[in-house]
Design an enzyme around this catalytic site. Structure first.
Site: not given
Length: 336
Positions: A124, A149, A153
């Protein structure tokens, strides 16, 4: 090639399955169905004439992953399985570290044990943190991530880089997405999360359809042209094609690499709502809400590396993104 898609019944995974089946790959899907449905498999078969081999399993189940990889002669993995909502990750960080990071380690251990050494990772643009400059290029510093989040990643990217340094035969390509929206032109697959959507476009679509009352626009005081957050929105079918091309690239090399997949253009939240109003033909109700924890003002990609290495560039515009998403939403409502 025999390819396993973890999280393959989800939004991006299902569209990538269609792209790979069209290219005559043998597609296997592993998914715990926490945010998707078995019905997606039937839709993929309707589109392509081929049904992926499906395993209802969790990437954190080491025994199951070894069996799936080893028993089916899997040659490459495209790793989509992961929790992905920025806001939710701030409330439930342990769930994100457990599923995303621990699950990936378990998957990689199973890959090593079964001799599968090619991985495409669903990363991402959040790994860049707050942009120091725009557009974002792959050499932009990573870190300073604003939410759990994004940190998962980034941690996974670091794990993959370390693994490739230790295992000279391993090939890992991290595809740093921007914001995938839209749906397959058939309307048979699209973004349809269980419960209340965390991502913008499925929420807008449900408001447009009368399923939800109004769109929450989180913040209108960002340093952007209209005060709302700006993002690089990319059609999911363009993104799926990027995965197919990345698979070819990764299979012919070893080592770690990161590649942006975006259009190179940013749209604000209000621009998205207005574009969707044009697609559906009527106003979409929204209200301005406080800023959401973990969000940044703007980001968009420099996609030139993807064009150089993969021969890829985004081909579909915002109008098509909204039109296909609305077509998918209408099919959901009709039950067809």
């Amino acid at each position: 090639m025999r390819v396993l898609l973890t999280g393959g019944t989800g939004f991006i995974g299902s569209h990538t399955a269609v792209e790979l089946l069209a290219a005559n790959h043998d597609v296997f899907i592993c998914d715990n169905l926490c945010n998707s449905s078995r019905e997606t498999l039937t839709a993929i078969e309707s589109i392509t004439g081929r049904r992926p081999v499906f395993f209802e399993s969790d990437i954190r189940d080491a025994r199951a992953m070894r069996g799936i990889l080893g028993d089916n002669g899997i040659e490459a993995v495209i790793h989509f399985a992961g929790l992905k909502a920025v806001g939710e990750s701030c409330v439930k960080p342990l769930a994100y570290y457990d599923n995303n990071v621990s699950g990936t380690v378990t998957l990689l251990e199973a890959m090593q044990a079964t001799g599968c050494r090619t991985l495409i990772f669903s990363s991402s643009s959040t790994v860049y943190g707050t942009p120091q400059k725009l557009p974002l290029t792959e050499d932009h510093p990573v870190g300073g991530v604003t939410n759990p989040y994004g940190r998962t990643k980034l941690i996974i990217e670091k794990i993959l880089a370390d693994l490739c340094a230790a295992d000279a035969e391993f090939s890992a390509v991290c595809l740093r997405y921007f914001n995938p929206i839209g749906a397959h032109p058939s309307g048979l697959i699209g973004e349809n999360p269980n419960g209340i959507p965390n991502n913008l476009l499925p929420y807008v679509a449900r408001v447009a359809a009368g399923v939800l009352k109004e769109v929450n626009v989180f913040g209108d005081d960002y340093p952007t042209p209209d005060g709302t957050g700006v993002r690089d929105y990319i059609h999911v079918m363009d993104l799926a094609r990027g995965h197919a091309l990345a698979l070819q690239y990764a299979a012919g090399r070893s080592g770690w690499d990161a590649i942006n997949l975006g259009t190179g253009k940013g749209y604000s939240v209000l621009e998205i709502i207005r574009a969707f109003e044009k697609a559906c033909g009527h106003p979409v109700a929204y209200r301005i809400a406080p800023r959401r924890a973990g969000d940044i003002a703007a980001n968009w990609a420099d996609p030139s590396k993807a064009q150089r290495l993969l021969g890829w560039r985004a081909e579909r515009g915002l109008e098509d993104m909204c039109a296909t998403a609305w077509n998918f939403q209408q099919r959901l409502l009709s039950g067809k």
